[in-house]
Design an enzyme around this catalytic site. Structure first.
Site, mmCIF file in Angstrom:
data_model
loop_
_atom_site.group_PDB
_atom_site.id
_atom_site.type_symbol
_atom_site.label_atom_id
_atom_site.label_comp_id
_atom_site.label_asym_id
_atom_site.label_seq_id
_atom_site.Cartn_x
_atom_site.Cartn_y
_atom_site.Cartn_z
ATOM 1 N N GLU A 233 0.881 -1.174 0.000
ATOM 2 C CA GLU A 233 0.000 0.000 0.000
ATOM 3 C C GLU A 233 0.910 1.213 0.000
ATOM 4 O OE1 GLU A 233 -3.229 -0.147 -0.285
ATOM 5 O OE2 GLU A 233 -3.512 -2.286 0.029
ATOM 6 N N CYS B 90 -2.233 9.519 2.524
ATOM 7 C CA CYS B 90 -1.757 8.905 1.273
ATOM 8 C C CYS B 90 -2.665 9.231 0.098
ATOM 9 C CB CYS B 90 -1.644 7.398 1.453
ATOM 10 S SG CYS B 90 -3.161 6.636 2.004
HETATM 11 P P1 NAD Z 1 8.116 4.849 4.994
HETATM 12 O O1 NAD Z 1 8.183 4.021 3.766
HETATM 13 O O2 NAD Z 1 9.241 5.770 5.290
HETATM 14 O O3 NAD Z 1 7.969 3.916 6.290
HETATM 15 C C1 NAD Z 1 6.991 2.916 6.386
HETATM 16 C C2 NAD Z 1 7.500 1.800 7.270
HETATM 17 O O4 NAD Z 1 8.659 1.235 6.678
HETATM 18 C C3 NAD Z 1 7.883 2.238 8.680
HETATM 19 O O5 NAD Z 1 7.405 1.288 9.595
HETATM 20 C C4 NAD Z 1 9.400 2.274 8.638
HETATM 21 O O6 NAD Z 1 9.999 1.937 9.880
HETATM 22 C C5 NAD Z 1 9.730 1.205 7.620
HETATM 23 N N1 NAD Z 1 10.967 1.491 6.896
HETATM 24 C C6 NAD Z 1 11.522 2.714 6.638
HETATM 25 N N2 NAD Z 1 12.669 2.579 5.940
HETATM 26 C C7 NAD Z 1 12.835 1.245 5.749
HETATM 27 C C8 NAD Z 1 13.838 0.474 5.094
HETATM 28 N N3 NAD Z 1 14.889 1.044 4.523
HETATM 29 N N4 NAD Z 1 13.712 -0.878 5.102
HETATM 30 C C9 NAD Z 1 12.656 -1.479 5.673
HETATM 31 N N5 NAD Z 1 11.678 -0.785 6.313
HETATM 32 C C10 NAD Z 1 11.772 0.554 6.361
HETATM 33 O O7 NAD Z 1 6.724 5.617 4.902
HETATM 34 P P2 NAD Z 1 6.137 6.686 5.907
HETATM 35 O O8 NAD Z 1 6.939 7.941 5.831
HETATM 36 O O9 NAD Z 1 5.898 6.077 7.226
HETATM 37 O O10 NAD Z 1 4.685 6.940 5.256
HETATM 38 C C11 NAD Z 1 4.470 7.845 4.224
HETATM 39 C C12 NAD Z 1 4.292 7.164 2.894
HETATM 40 O O11 NAD Z 1 3.371 6.092 3.014
HETATM 41 C C13 NAD Z 1 3.702 8.080 1.851
HETATM 42 O O12 NAD Z 1 4.304 7.819 0.615
HETATM 43 C C14 NAD Z 1 2.246 7.687 1.799
HETATM 44 O O13 NAD Z 1 1.594 7.977 0.585
HETATM 45 C C15 NAD Z 1 2.332 6.226 2.046
HETATM 46 N N6 NAD Z 1 1.099 5.710 2.622
HETATM 47 C C16 NAD Z 1 0.331 4.872 1.881
HETATM 48 C C17 NAD Z 1 -0.866 4.425 2.388
HETATM 49 C C18 NAD Z 1 -1.744 3.489 1.607
HETATM 50 O O14 NAD Z 1 -2.683 2.950 2.180
HETATM 51 N N7 NAD Z 1 -1.514 3.290 0.330
HETATM 52 C C19 NAD Z 1 -1.283 4.808 3.658
HETATM 53 C C20 NAD Z 1 -0.465 5.662 4.375
HETATM 54 C C21 NAD Z 1 0.727 6.108 3.855
#
Ligand code: NAD
Length: 461
Positions: free
Chosen positions: A213, A247
């Site tokens: 997602e 998002c």
């Molecule tokens: P992110 O990708 O930075 O982090 C998400 C998760 O991944 C966190 O739990 C984080 O600890 C983990 N993570 C971060 N870096 C990582 C790595 N290198 N390896 C493995 N895991 C890692 O995202 P965010 O900043 O928390 O959220 C914002 C993004 O999420 C935006 O792009 C938004 O559009 C998207 N989002 C999508 C939805 C959806 O339902 N499609 C919902 C909410 C947010």
């Protein structure tokens, strides 16, 4: 190393628990959903306090977008799970006559749910509802950027479920990466596109089924037939909810040139109606999650583009709801998902041109179109691709549990919500059952002259 060993042990414990078969019984799944329902209801004020501590999220928004949405999803599952969980009889093929053919939904096993920070409670628990409904065990890894909510989620689960069934592991990217090395049976990830790629690669290494997602730039189109006043209200609500950190928030507006001036005026007036003349004082407007994102957004905010708003306060991580005009596709703000309270308003002359603009960019998670013209609505829906869409609204499509929610292309893979959540954690096992008679010998060797019979048979089918 010790931490990894602990995680390995935890996954092993969950595998053993899953293999005991306990989580598969339908009464157990229903009971666990009810147990979670009571726990969420009981912790309502603690949930609101955690979200307020993490980024000043207004209580109303926490209730609507984190608590109520989960509770209604649980109710929906309680009502429908019995039906979803039943094996489904399908038509038999004449080739196998007589046979009984069924699809058995079976739980994948032990799932890993990695969540994002922007709806930190809901985005880990909502996928977990699918895991419970399907009969899986799960480990949740909420975001490290919302420590109060992650802590609360961990406590709530610890008090509600045994760790060999459902539990939380807290930590940042290193913890996620350590978890991604382990032999899960399903990975459900919510977050950014770049991290989505890392997760997909890790899942591919072990051939683990994955739901992604993700995000992207969701366009919001407005043509000159739209009711601009209503459109402005629905756009401002969808954009500035959670201070734009959603998002599916409209990332930018593409408005038909001849109504750009009145739309901007309506948007500006609506912002003041919703948040007052100084939104910094409004109890209904959230803050930016952390300093890094605050500075990222500040860099995207070019004074020459500001139509209204634009005030910032680093100490409070406050950025005013801001309208931007005269932005072009070459500006940095149009190169990345904004994920904050900055709304660029760009223009188009004709609808085909707007469609071409949308199609020239990665497929978005959502697309919004405001128009009274049925023909134009149909044209946009059939000539663009997006995870989901609303006509004459924003965001609301994800509140209907009958509509599966998810992205397409770089905005994500696969769906959840309602039945789709159950399916996200279930394998559809196709089962053909036969008796011992009759046992038609046509398919068995020696084949001899059976080929002619076989050809006749297939022609006849
Ligand atoms: P992110 O990708 O930075 O982090 C998400 C998760 O991944 C966190 O739990 C984080 O600890 C983990 N993570 C971060 N870096 C990582 C790595 N290198 N390896 C493995 N895991 C890692 O995202 P965010 O900043 O928390 O959220 C914002 C993004 O999420 C935006 O792009 C938004 O559009 C998207 N989002 C999508 C939805 C959806 O339902 N499609 C919902 C909410 C947010």
């Amino acid at each position: 190393m010790n931490a990894l060993l602990n995680l390995q042990t935890l996954v092993q414990l969950q595998k053993e628990h899953f293999n005991s078969g306990k989580t598969r019984s339908l009464p157990f799944r229903l009971q666990m959903l009810r147990r979670l329902q009571s726990a969420i209801e009981k912790e309502e004020s603690a949930i609101m306090a955690a979200l307020a501590a993490d980024f000043g999220k207004p209580a109303f928004e926490t209730y609507a977008t984190e608590i109520a949405i989960l509770l209604s999803e649980i109710k929906f599952m309680l009502r429908h799970l019995g039906k979803w969980a039943k094996p489904k009889r399908v038509k038999s093929s004449f080739l196998n006559f007589p046979s009984k053919d069924l699809i058995y939904p079976e739980p994948y096993g032990v799932a890993l749910v990695i969540g994002a920070w922007n709806y930190p409670f809901q985005l880990t628990l909502s996928p977990m509802l699918g895991a419970i409904a399907a009969g899986c065990c799960a480990i949740l890894k909420p975001s490290e950027l919302t420590p109060a909510t992650s802590q609360l989620t961990a406590r709530l689960l610890q008090e509600t479920f045994p760790p060999e069934y459902l539990t939380v592991v807290q930590g940042g990217p290193e913890t996620s990466q350590a978890l991604l090395e382990l032999p899960f049976d399903k990975i459900f990830f919510t977050g950014s596109v770049p991290v989505g790629r890392i997760v997909a690669q890790a899942a591919a290494k072990q051939l683990i089924p994955v739901t992604l997602e993700l995000g992207g730039k969701s366009p919001c189109l407005v043509d000159d037939t739209a009711d601009l006043e209503v459109a402005a209200r629905r756009i401002v609500w969808g954009k500035f909810l959670n201070a734009g950190q959603t998002c599916v928030a409209p990332d930018y507006v593409l408005v038909q040139e001849n109504v750009a001036t009145p739309l901007l005026a309506h948007l500006d007036r609506t912002i003041r109606q919703f948040y007052g003349s100084n939104p910094a004082l409004s109890p209904d407007f959230a803050r930016i999650i952390n300093d890094r994102h605050f500075h990222r957004l500040q860099t995207l905010l070019k004074p020459a583009h500001i139509y209204s708003g634009g005030q910032t306060d680093a100490a409070q991580r406050y950025i005013a709801p801001t309208l931007l005009s005269k932005v072009t596709w070459d500006d940095p703000i149009m190169q990345e998902e904004i994920f904050g309270p900055l709304l660029p308003v760009l223009t188009f002359k004709t609808l085909p041109e707007a469609i071409q603009t949308v199609n020239a960019h990665p497929k978005p998670l959502a697309l919004y179109f405001f128009s009274k013209s049925r023909t134009a609505q149909e044209m946009v829906l059939t000539q663009t691709s997006s995870g989901g869409a609303c006509i004459n609204d924003t965001i609301s499509h994800l509140t209907n549990p009958y509509l599966p929610f998810g992205g397409v292309g770089t905005s994500g893979q696969a769906n959840y919500h309602g039945k789709a959540s159950f399916e996200a954690f279930s394998h559809q096992k196709s089962v053909l059952t036969k008796g011992f008679n009759p046992d038609v010998p046509l398919r068995y060797p020696p084949y001899g002259k059976k080929m002619n019979w076989m050809k006749k048979f297939f022609k006849w089918l």
